[in-house]
Design an enzyme around this catalytic site. Structure first.
Site, PDB file in Angstrom:
ATOM      1  N   ASP A   1      -8.826 -18.416 -41.787  1.00  0.00           N
ATOM      2  CA  ASP A   1      -8.608 -17.218 -40.972  1.00  0.00           C
ATOM      3  C   ASP A   1      -9.405 -17.380 -39.678  1.00  0.00           C
ATOM      4  O   ASP A   1     -10.643 -17.394 -39.707  1.00  0.00           O
ATOM      5  CB  ASP A   1      -9.076 -15.972 -41.748  1.00  0.00           C
ATOM      6  CG  ASP A   1      -8.710 -14.679 -41.029  1.00  0.00           C
ATOM      7  OD1 ASP A   1      -8.415 -14.719 -39.813  1.00  0.00           O
ATOM      8  OD2 ASP A   1      -8.725 -13.617 -41.694  1.00  0.00           O
TER       9      ASP A   1
ATOM     10  N   SER B   1      -0.824 -19.248 -24.501  1.00  0.00           N
ATOM     11  CA  SER B   1      -0.905 -17.917 -23.911  1.00  0.00           C
ATOM     12  C   SER B   1       0.505 -17.318 -23.805  1.00  0.00           C
ATOM     13  O   SER B   1       1.357 -17.564 -24.668  1.00  0.00           O
ATOM     14  CB  SER B   1      -1.604 -18.027 -22.551  1.00  0.00           C
ATOM     15  OG  SER B   1      -1.813 -16.759 -22.006  1.00  0.00           O
TER      16      SER B   1
ATOM     17  N   LYS C   1      -3.754 -11.707 -24.558  1.00  0.00           N
ATOM     18  CA  LYS C   1      -3.426 -12.949 -23.839  1.00  0.00           C
ATOM     19  C   LYS C   1      -4.103 -12.996 -22.454  1.00  0.00           C
ATOM     20  O   LYS C   1      -4.459 -14.081 -21.985  1.00  0.00           O
ATOM     21  CB  LYS C   1      -1.911 -13.102 -23.691  1.00  0.00           C
ATOM     22  CG  LYS C   1      -1.177 -13.294 -25.026  1.00  0.00           C
ATOM     23  CD  LYS C   1      -1.602 -14.546 -25.776  1.00  0.00           C
ATOM     24  CE  LYS C   1      -0.683 -14.849 -26.951  1.00  0.00           C
ATOM     25  NZ  LYS C   1      -1.113 -15.980 -27.769  1.00  0.00           N
TER      26      LYS C   1
ATOM     27  N   ILE D   1       6.325 -22.800 -32.554  1.00  0.00           N
ATOM     28  CA  ILE D   1       5.997 -23.544 -31.335  1.00  0.00           C
ATOM     29  C   ILE D   1       4.937 -24.612 -31.618  1.00  0.00           C
ATOM     30  O   ILE D   1       5.115 -25.783 -31.254  1.00  0.00           O
ATOM     31  CB  ILE D   1       5.515 -22.579 -30.225  1.00  0.00           C
ATOM     32  CG1 ILE D   1       6.698 -21.730 -29.718  1.00  0.00           C
ATOM     33  CG2 ILE D   1       4.866 -23.350 -29.064  1.00  0.00           C
ATOM     34  CD1 ILE D   1       6.355 -20.719 -28.650  1.00  0.00           C
TER      35      ILE D   1
ATOM     36  N   LYS E   1     -15.422 -22.549 -30.511  1.00  0.00           N
ATOM     37  CA  LYS E   1     -16.822 -22.517 -30.972  1.00  0.00           C
ATOM     38  C   LYS E   1     -17.034 -23.538 -32.095  1.00  0.00           C
ATOM     39  O   LYS E   1     -17.954 -24.352 -32.057  1.00  0.00           O
ATOM     40  CB  LYS E   1     -17.129 -21.096 -31.488  1.00  0.00           C
ATOM     41  CG  LYS E   1     -18.569 -20.826 -31.743  1.00  0.00           C
ATOM     42  CD  LYS E   1     -19.226 -20.420 -30.447  1.00  0.00           C
ATOM     43  CE  LYS E   1     -20.702 -20.198 -30.630  1.00  0.00           C
ATOM     44  NZ  LYS E   1     -21.416 -20.319 -29.352  1.00  0.00           N
TER      45      LYS E   1
ATOM     46  N   ILE F   1      11.374 -18.554 -25.742  1.00  0.00           N
ATOM     47  CA  ILE F   1      11.672 -19.832 -26.391  1.00  0.00           C
ATOM     48  C   ILE F   1      12.681 -19.583 -27.515  1.00  0.00           C
ATOM     49  O   ILE F   1      12.462 -18.721 -28.379  1.00  0.00           O
ATOM     50  CB  ILE F   1      10.378 -20.474 -26.969  1.00  0.00           C
ATOM     51  CG1 ILE F   1       9.343 -20.698 -25.846  1.00  0.00           C
ATOM     52  CG2 ILE F   1      10.691 -21.782 -27.693  1.00  0.00           C
ATOM     53  CD1 ILE F   1       9.746 -21.655 -24.754  1.00  0.00           C
TER      54      ILE F   1
END
Ligand code: COA
Length: 288
Positions: free
Chosen positions: A81, A158, A176, A33, A141, A205
């Site tokens: 990561d 999400s 999520k 996606i 962050k 999807i």
């Protein structure tokens, strides 16, 4: 192979240079996606950083994306990561050094597998929450200085499966739900800085791992989707373009569901209750 190309630009409703001079930072950017989300942004003028754990896959995706538009700059931030904030910070530093800035962030890195509760260890639950939720937090962050400087925008990838209970997906649903909460809180807290934060919640999807894992009977599943078809990666890319564009300059703190209204029908597992859950959860010897 790239899903979108110049013919998409010619036929689309978007201006070809919509994102000229902008840079997008995409975790999970080599995935099914997020790669197509990035294709659309690159085709419309953006430069991009593809962030992933796997060296080969991430390098290949970046190289392919760079071919989409003459002059496009797409870099690979492999071996990153999202669970480690220092690792993601190194990818941000590399992006700013090579591409000059970050305007848009897609937090798309995610982990998923099917497991009944009885066999889902505490560490397995933590592993998905760490990738999806902590990883999303770490991504914002590490990008915060750039987002603040450039009055940027964030999209979290999400899902809809936490709108109701979905068996075998306890870990993912919990993660999520946290991502939605994170996005909303950031929208409110960072709004005064001019930073927007939204989620996209894809439904089923086509050609994704998630769909083949979750849905045993595809025809029955499609029959229950109000728009009577599966979603495509292009559908998610179009929503991404909208949310990053000035057309959405007053849109923040929302969840853009792109699922053909499927979740209203409770379609996540087709229309039968999976009996194997009862059987597997009944087995003695819970995996801690
Ligand atoms: N069923 C039950 N538990 C599973 C599991 C499965 N299918 N897959 C992994 N786990 C558990 C492991 O057993 C381990 O728990 P333990 O220590 O109690 O045994 C825990 O999850 C962590 O596993 P590990 O492989 O070390 O995690 P990781 O952090 O390297 O990778 C994932 C986690 C989710 C990325 C990995 O499971 C994976 O590759 N999943 C499929 C690919 C994927 O998620 N693609 C993204 C689609 S959205």
């Amino acid at each position: 192979m790239a899903r979108l190309g110049q013919s998409w630009v010619e036929q689309s409703v978007w201006k070809p240079d919509l994102f000229k001079g902008k840079v997008v930072f995409v975790t999970g950017g080599a995935g099914t996606i997020c790669k197509v989300q990035t294709e659309a942004l690159v085709l419309l003028g953006a430069d991009a950083a593809i962030v992933g754990r796997n060296q080969e896959k991430t390098d290949a995706a970046a190289a392919e994306l760079a071919q989409l538009r003459p002059g496009a700059r797409v870099i690979s931030c492999a071996n990153t990561d999202v669970r480690k904030v220092e690792s993601i910070k190194a990818a941000v530093d590399k992006t700013v050094a090579q591409l000059g800035r970050i305007d848009f962030v897609i937090a798309g890195a995610a982990g998923n597998f099917l497991s009944d509760f009885n066999h889902l260890s505490s560490n397995a639950f933590k592993s998905v929450v760490d990738i999806d939720l902590l990883g999303s937090y770490n991504t914002v962050k590490a990008c915060f200085d750039q987002l603040r400087k450039n009055k940027g925008a964030i999209i979290f990838v999400s899902a809809t499966l936490h709108y109701y209970g979905v068996p075998f997906q306890i870990h993912v649903g919990a993660a999520k739900a946290g991502v939605d909460a994170l996005s909303q809180a950031l929208a409110v807290e960072l709004g005064p800085l001019g930073i927007r934060s939204n989620c996209i919640a894809p439904g089923g999807i086509a050609e994704t791992e998630g769909l083949s894992r979750l849905v045993p009977d595809l025809d029955a599943y499609i029959a229950r989707i109000p728009l009577q078809r599966l979603g495509s990666t292009q559908d998610i890319a179009e929503a991404t373009v909208y949310l990053f564009s000035d057309a959405a300059s007053y849109v923040t703190g929302t969840v853009q569901v792109v699922d053909g209204a499927a979740w209203h029908m409770g379609t996540s597992m087709g229309n039968t209750y999976p009996v194997q859950i009862i059987n597997r959860n009944s087995e003695p010897g819970t995996k801690l």
